[in-house]
Enzyme design. Structure first.
Site, mmCIF file in Angstrom:
data_model
loop_
_atom_site.group_PDB
_atom_site.id
_atom_site.type_symbol
_atom_site.label_atom_id
_atom_site.label_comp_id
_atom_site.label_asym_id
_atom_site.label_seq_id
_atom_site.Cartn_x
_atom_site.Cartn_y
_atom_site.Cartn_z
ATOM 1 C CG ASP A 19 41.704 34.154 53.664
ATOM 2 O OD1 ASP A 19 42.921 34.700 54.256
ATOM 3 O OD2 ASP A 19 41.516 34.320 52.697
ATOM 4 C CB SER B 233 46.088 34.734 53.486
ATOM 5 O OG SER B 233 45.140 34.797 52.358
ATOM 6 N NE ARG C 236 47.102 39.846 55.707
ATOM 7 C CZ ARG C 236 47.236 39.278 54.559
ATOM 8 N NH1 ARG C 236 46.354 38.128 54.571
ATOM 9 N NH2 ARG C 236 48.089 39.192 53.960
ATOM 10 C CE LYS D 234 42.993 32.580 50.178
ATOM 11 N NZ LYS D 234 42.910 33.986 49.996
ATOM 12 C CG HIS E 32 47.789 30.550 44.789
ATOM 13 N ND1 HIS E 32 46.612 31.018 44.815
ATOM 14 C CD2 HIS E 32 48.731 31.577 45.154
ATOM 15 C CE1 HIS E 32 46.461 32.322 45.118
ATOM 16 N NE2 HIS E 32 47.787 32.602 45.427
HETATM 17 N N1 URA Z 1 46.459 36.363 48.042
HETATM 18 C C1 URA Z 1 45.816 35.963 49.065
HETATM 19 O O1 URA Z 1 44.916 34.957 49.031
HETATM 20 N N2 URA Z 1 46.034 36.342 50.292
HETATM 21 C C2 URA Z 1 47.031 37.133 50.569
HETATM 22 O O2 URA Z 1 47.289 37.388 51.775
HETATM 23 C C3 URA Z 1 47.697 37.638 49.736
HETATM 24 C C4 URA Z 1 47.304 37.460 48.513
#
Ligand code: URA
Length: 448
Positions: free
Chosen positions: A174, A196, A181, A200, A95
């Site tokens: 999320d 977050s 957010r 995922k 990621h």
């Molecule tokens: N990318 C994400 O998936 N979540 C966040 O909180 C910030 C960046």
């Protein structure tokens, strides 16, 4: 500890007031309360103003390690978690926190598949100046990124890799929390970002994860110290949850590679798979793949892993895997290959030329990202659509010597007016001087 009883139902849904007051006053949440909060958010049973207040309290007062873990696991478990059949091929992913010209994922997935790993890469869309892997995939004629969990598992088992979006049923908490957010100034919170991102990634069912945490003028985290803090938080939590996790801290003051813009980046990754990669891009691809080979136990040392990766890149296998992957996702390979042969697929292409001779001292990623965004290649709100074929390529990078009038970059635009604006903006991204710039290493640190 939290006073009062949470959750209690009012006629307006679940009441978060005891949690808000607890965090406001700097207390920790007792076991089980964050889980109930996440469940209620995912089910749409909370009032927006209370969710916003709770997120702000968390933003200001933070979460400790146990709370961050509870939040992350509750978010992951709010929806479907991918399940793969037992198989000797390790399940891995990478990621990136995002940057300008960051197309590593598009090369890494087929490369790792060619090396015998399985890569269920669930990616996101671009926002602001940061590009998104799904937008790049969708610039390929016919390529789909919305797959069902069954299709994802089937494709990974057959081909070794997939690059697709989160299904509606994955990590719904999320989606709800991120949207809140986004409009409440609570994105830049280390525990919220950690939970977050990891919720995922852990919903993919992987065993090893490499995080590319960027810092610099075009990154989410501006300084190495902020990036280091986020990286440590994610590495610790990933490990706690049984996933072998490592992070690279990488610079994002200059775009990665020579192109930024959805289709232009796809062209560049095909060049890379054909053995014509810009040095910085190839370096990050090789290091990322080598770390994942070592992390997943496929190679005993990083050096051995590097030479395996370099050997694989010299074959045509990663390129074949890439085409197999996009074809499985609906791409029209004839149209894709025909598009690759075109010098530009945008209506207008213009060149930016050096105003004087010298050495490139700066090619600022933030400005290049703003140019791509202004051309229509990025989005301001999540629902915006993007122009696949616009952007910037043939960027001259810091350290290059140029003569006056040499091409510093090319702009691909929808019309002449957009190209004019882009050229004016892009000129500001470059500075040319007499001395070479101080060059920082692309990978500053490895956090393990
Ligand atoms: N990318 C994400 O998936 N979540 C966040 O909180 C910030 C960046």
């Amino acid at each position: 500890m939290v006073d009062g009883h949470f959750p209690f139902r009012s006629n307006r849904g679940v009441n978060l007031l005891p949690l808000i007051e607890a965090k406001r006053d700097g207390r920790t949440f007792p076991d089980g309360q964050l889980e109930k909060f996440v469940e209620a958010v995912a089910a749409g049973r909370c009032q927006d103003e209370q969710v916003a207040a709770l997120l702000m309290a968390i933003f200001l007062k933070g979460l400790d390690t146990a709370e961050t873990r509870s939040l992350m696991l509750a978010m992951r478990n709010s929806g479907e978690v991918l399940k793969f059949p037992e198989d000797e091929r390790p399940l891995v992913d990478k990621h990136s926190t995002g940057g300008v010209g960051d197309k590593v994922s598009l090369i890494l997935a087929p490369l790792l598949a060619a090396l015998g790993l399985r890569v269920p890469m669930i990616s996101g869309r671009g926002l602001g100046i940061t590009g998104g892997t799904l937008d790049k995939m969708e610039s390929i004629p016919g390529c789909r990124t919305l797959l069902s969990p069954g299709e994802i598992v089937d494709q990974v088992q057959r081909i070794g890799c997939v690059i697709c979006g989160q299904t509606d049923k994955m990590v719904p908490a999320d989606r709800a929390l991120y949207a809140m957010r986004d409009v409440t100034g609570t994105i830049p919170s280390i525990p919220l970002i950690t939970s977050s991102i990891l919720s995922k990634k852990l919903a993919e069912g992987i065993g090893s994860l490499l995080l590319d945490v960027k810092f610099g003028n075009a990154a989410f985290m501006r300084t190495p110290q902020q990036a280091r803090e986020l990286a440590w938080s994610m590495v610790n939590l990933g490990r706690h949850c049984g996933v072998r996790t490592r992070a690279l801290l990488t610079g994002m003051d200059t775009p990665l590679g020579l192109a930024a813009g959805n289709w232009l980046e796809v062209r560049e990754i095909v060049d890379c798979l054909d053995g014509r990669a810009p040095t910085d891009l190839e370096h990050l691809v090789v290091e990322s793949a080598a770390h994942l080979l070592e992390l997943s136990g496929r190679e005993r040392t990083l050096d051995a892993a590097r030479s395996t990766v370099l050997g694989c890149l010299k074959t045509q296998l990663p390129r074949y895997r890439f085409e197999e992957m996009i074809a499985a996702q609906g791409a029209d390979l004839d149209a894709f290959r025909a598009k690759l042969k075109q010098d530009t697929s945008a209506p207008v292409m213009r060149e930016l030329r050096a105003p004087k001779a010298g050495i490139i001292r700066r090619c600022e990623a933030r400005i290049v990202g703003e140019v791509v965004h202004q051309l229509g290649g990025g989005r301001t709100a999540r629902a915006d659509s993007v122009r696949p074929d616009v952007g910037v390529d043939r960027l001259m990078k810091p350290g290059h010597a140029v003569d006056s009038g040499l091409v510093l970059a090319r702009v691909h635009a929808m019309d002449e007016a957009a190209a004019d604006t882009a050229l004016t903006m892009l000129a500001e991204a470059f500075s040319i001087g007499d001395e070479p710039p101080d060059q920082q290493p692309l990978i500053l640190e490895t956090i393990k």
